[in-house]
Design a protein around this motif. Structure first.
Motif, PDB file in Angstrom:
ATOM      1  N   GLN B 127       0.831  -1.198   0.000  1.00 11.93           N
ATOM      2  CA  GLN B 127       0.000   0.000   0.000  1.00 11.93           C
ATOM      3  C   GLN B 127       0.872   1.258   0.000  1.00 11.93           C
ATOM      4  N   LEU B 128       2.018   1.152   0.679  1.00 17.12           N
ATOM      5  CA  LEU B 128       2.936   2.285   0.704  1.00 17.12           C
ATOM      6  C   LEU B 128       3.414   2.604  -0.720  1.00 17.12           C
ATOM      7  N   VAL B 129       3.831   1.566  -1.423  1.00 14.34           N
ATOM      8  CA  VAL B 129       4.338   1.737  -2.783  1.00 14.34           C
ATOM      9  C   VAL B 129       3.237   2.257  -3.714  1.00 14.34           C
ATOM     10  N   SER B 137       6.095  10.315  -6.727  1.00 16.02           N
ATOM     11  CA  SER B 137       7.444  10.517  -6.199  1.00 16.02           C
ATOM     12  C   SER B 137       8.260   9.236  -6.367  1.00 16.02           C
ATOM     13  N   ARG B 138       9.409   9.176  -5.731  1.00 14.20           N
ATOM     14  CA  ARG B 138      10.248   7.969  -5.712  1.00 14.20           C
ATOM     15  C   ARG B 138      10.384   7.484  -4.278  1.00 14.20           C
ATOM     16  N   VAL B 139      10.596   6.179  -4.129  1.00  8.95           N
ATOM     17  CA  VAL B 139      10.822   5.652  -2.792  1.00  8.95           C
ATOM     18  C   VAL B 139      11.933   4.614  -2.824  1.00  8.95           C
ATOM     19  N   ILE B 160       9.852  -9.706   1.946  1.00 10.29           N
ATOM     20  CA  ILE B 160      10.495  -8.697   1.105  1.00 10.29           C
ATOM     21  C   ILE B 160      11.461  -9.358   0.113  1.00 10.29           C
ATOM     22  N   SER B 161      12.125 -10.420   0.534  1.00  7.42           N
ATOM     23  CA  SER B 161      13.020 -11.116  -0.403  1.00  7.42           C
ATOM     24  C   SER B 161      12.223 -11.650  -1.598  1.00  7.42           C
ATOM     25  N   ALA B 162      11.078 -12.253  -1.310  1.00  4.27           N
ATOM     26  CA  ALA B 162      10.251 -12.811  -2.393  1.00  4.27           C
ATOM     27  C   ALA B 162       9.760 -11.690  -3.316  1.00  4.27           C
ATOM     28  N   TRP B 163       9.418 -10.561  -2.707  1.00  5.60           N
ATOM     29  CA  TRP B 163       8.934  -9.428  -3.506  1.00  5.60           C
ATOM     30  C   TRP B 163      10.033  -8.926  -4.458  1.00  5.60           C
ATOM     31  N   ILE B 164      11.229  -8.778  -3.899  1.00  3.85           N
ATOM     32  CA  ILE B 164      12.347  -8.320  -4.750  1.00  3.85           C
ATOM     33  C   ILE B 164      12.600  -9.334  -5.865  1.00  3.85           C
ATOM     34  N   ARG B 170      14.474  -2.614  -8.748  1.00  5.44           N
ATOM     35  CA  ARG B 170      13.825  -1.346  -9.104  1.00  5.44           C
ATOM     36  C   ARG B 170      12.719  -1.623 -10.105  1.00  5.44           C
ATOM     37  N   SER B 171      11.621  -0.931  -9.918  1.00  9.61           N
ATOM     38  CA  SER B 171      10.470  -1.202 -10.781  1.00  9.61           C
ATOM     39  C   SER B 171       9.591   0.042 -10.868  1.00  9.61           C
ATOM     40  N   GLY B 172       8.500  -0.089 -11.579  1.00 11.93           N
ATOM     41  CA  GLY B 172       7.570   1.033 -11.716  1.00 11.93           C
ATOM     42  C   GLY B 172       8.016   1.973 -12.813  1.00 11.93           C
ATOM     43  N   PRO B 173       7.141   2.891 -13.177  1.00 14.05           N
ATOM     44  CA  PRO B 173       7.485   3.846 -14.231  1.00 14.05           C
ATOM     45  C   PRO B 173       8.698   4.674 -13.841  1.00 14.05           C
TER      46      PRO B 173
END
Lengths: 434, 434
Positions: B127-129, B137-139, B160-164, B170-173
């Motif tokens: 949800q933060l992302v 912005s960037r995070v 978080i490891s699985a997410w990465i 790095r991801s997103g526009p």
């Protein structure tokens, strides 16, 4: 006029938070009532609905606001070099007109930051006062008095004494102008001279504003010869009348006791004292001793943004760091320094709080801001914290002096801000070139 | 897109001040050119004439921005009591949606203050992302990892490891999202656990963000058992990859040397460290040792206004006071901490400066303000001083991230600020009531 706001901070001694409250302003520009709307007397004049936090105009107890024309000069120098290498050479070239231009912008800027009263130590008082009257703020003018080769002190003291005798201590519409004495410091004036000036101030009920123990250099020199500056002031007979001790960084316990004994007010200037590496004043000790302490921006060449609510935050940060105690100075106490405390330090009981009889100098901080997103209906402590720590001066939208709206929507209602900026730009360019 | 401005601050190592300069933004959102207009290559796209100071987006190296929903709570408590009595009980009630609402307002607020990148240690990362992507912005997200009864650390690290592993580092526009690890501290996690997490971070090239030696209590406890937190981190094998040490207040000379040796970045948070009475970090010593230091607001419950330029001023004030040297940290150095230094502390070379190849994250500070009345044509040092000491974030009008204008006229172009405030208000009221 009646102002109604969801939150009113009268800045009484307890820093009460009034909900759904009103401030009534009488035709003479003074407060007639401040309290809950439910208890308010009948009122028939014009009424304004505000949506944020209403508080007293802030009181800046130490400034040299005409220095807007010097802002940004010598930013990385320590106090004495900054004075000797950057400030004094430039100030020697400043004309009366330059002082007027600098003060006009400074007054406008302070009003936008919610500062309605400032104590100003400077020269060319006539032009300074004229600019204050144009902007619509209040000033406690301390005519700068130095004693240098070619610039003896006596004519400067005589000039302000004659002015007070002619115009009275307070003058102008709604007593916007108060005149007084601004002897620079005990390292520029002898003890005998300070005592003579103090005598002239006392006989007129005027404020005696003086820089004390600002830098360590100064402090060391004075301690070697007189014990300390407060001791010097006491033994010379300077104390007793209305005395405002600016900075007052390097004070001993005994110095604090001297100030408490004589009712000396202190102008605490944390921003300038940090920028010039002067040190941290013993704020907690002063307050514990019952000394009246206010906040000062100092001039805009060392307290660059003329933002008294930033000084309030800095006062709290420094106090917490120097005592290593997070409860050392809370948001409420910091706000009182910027308002009620400042008025008391100047020896004034007619500004700095919303009480019947005081001038209706008022500031409205808009709540339409992330700073207040947790809600104006949050507990008192949280609303105060949001005001001081998060909103600050950024959201000041409206300011009144003696009931007259002098800032609306964040802009002066009386002065063309851009023209004032341009005038300062011209002075600044000329001082650089000459 | 070409932006032309009378003053451009590329935030190169020397903090150059470019006059009459342009920044060209390529279609991929990166900077193609930054330099004097006279030397600029031919350009045919849309061009914007700016009137103030153009600088890189600010890099906030330590934040917990979803805490906008807790702003103003426990404002006068010291760190450990503030955590245990005010923050943790409230956070235990926060839902993923609450975190999203808090982050959205925090991101909007930071963008308005010129902050385009923030390192966020928090939970409910999805949800933060999502909120960061919405605000534009960037995070650099550091997934909070604790080890408490009923809340073991391993599942948090695995998540978080699985997410990465799924989305990439790095991801997103325009690579707006970077993922990483946020183990809370050495007083909440054992040395062995910290080392395991550090290993997972290192193998993925991810940033390891950790609170170090923030309060004296913590420092005393850790010194008794391990010498110091940096020694503990070194001897446990935590150091070596990308490590960001937040706060880092109570460091010895040896600790500073350890950080320099291992390329550890430091997030200096002077505002929060003052408010919570934690102490003053040895900034000058860190910089002299070659440690990469950035600035952090910390969360809005202790760095309430999320104003990184205020942190820059505080860094300079604290440094000058703690060294009693007014030249200890000038306006240029303070600005570099907020930009280039912050990027380096995060181990990022693609933000924090206006150089070809870096992302076109840009901030325009309007010069139509008393802060710049002495003129944009004043000497470089004076313009820098006016920006840092007088203007600050108050006059940020336009902000771009990867060449997209995300703030115009001081307001978000993407998010309805009032709706974001109202959402935070609802969360805050619910947390108070429950």
């Amino acid at each position: 006029m009646r102002l109604h706001s969801p939150v009113v901070l009268p800045c009484d001694a307890d820093c009460s938070v009034l909900r759904d409250a009103v401030v009534d302003v009488a035709d003479d520009g003074r407060i007639a009532y401040c309290g809950p709307r439910a208890d308010a007397p009948a009122f028939s004049g014009p009424s304004h609905e505000l949506t944020g936090v209403l508080l007293p105009g802030l009181v800046n107890t130490h400034a040299h606001s005409p220095m807007t024309v010097l802002r940004g000069l010598g930013s990385d120098l320590p106090l004495l070099r900054w004075l000797r290498e950057a400030m004094w050479p430039a100030e020697a070239k400043m004309t009366a007109r330059d002082v007027g231009a600098g003060m006009l912008l400074g007054a406008v800027e302070m009003l936008r930051n919610g500062v309605t009263t400032s104590a100003e130590m400077y020269f060319h008082g006539e032009q300074l006062v004229e600019s204050v009257l144009a902007a619509g703020s209040r000033v406690v003018f301390g005519a700068a008095i130095l004693d240098l080769p070619g610039t003896p002190w006596r004519p400067m003291a005589d000039e302000i004494s004659a002015w007070i005798d002619a115009d009275g201590l307070r003058s102008g519409p709604h007593e916007r102008i108060e005149l007084g004495y601004g002897p620079h410091s005990a390292y520029v004036l002898s003890p005998e001279t300070l005592a003579e000036i103090a005598g002239e101030a006392r006989s007129r009920g005027a404020l005696f504003q003086v820089h004390v123990a600002e830098s360590l250099d100064e402090d060391v020199a004075q301690r070697a010869s007189h014990g300390s500056v407060p001791r010097l002031l006491e033994s010379s007979g300077v104390l007793g009348g209305r005395v405002l001790s600016a900075h007052s960084v390097h004070l001993s316990e005994e110095d604090v006791a001297i100030y408490a004994r004589h009712g000396v007010g202190v102008a605490h200037c944390p921003g300038s004292n940090g920028k010039l590496a002067s040190g941290i004043a013993p704020l907690r000790a002063l307050l514990d001793a019952g000394v009246h302490v206010g906040l000062g921006t100092d001039g805009p060449a060392s307290g660059d943004d003329l933002d008294l609510l930033e000084e309030a935050r800095l006062a709290a940060l420094y106090s917490r760091l120097s005592t290593m105690d997070a409860s050392s100075l809370g948001a409420a106490s910091a706000l009182l320094l910027a308002t009620r405390g400042g008025a008391a330090a100047l020896g004034r009981d007619d500004v700095g709080a919303l009480e019947p009889g005081r001038w209706a100098d008022l500031v409205h901080v808009d709540a339409d801001d992330p700073a207040f997103a947790t809600g104006l209906d949050a507990p008192d402590e949280q609303v105060l914290a949001n005001l001081v720590w998060a909103a600050g001066a950024r959201r000041v939208t409206d300011v009144w002096v003696a009931g007259e709206r002098v800032v609306a929507g964040g802009e002066s209602t009386r002065v063309d801000r851009r023209a004032a900026q341009a005038a300062v730009g011209e002075v600044s360019a000329r001082l650089r070139a000459s």
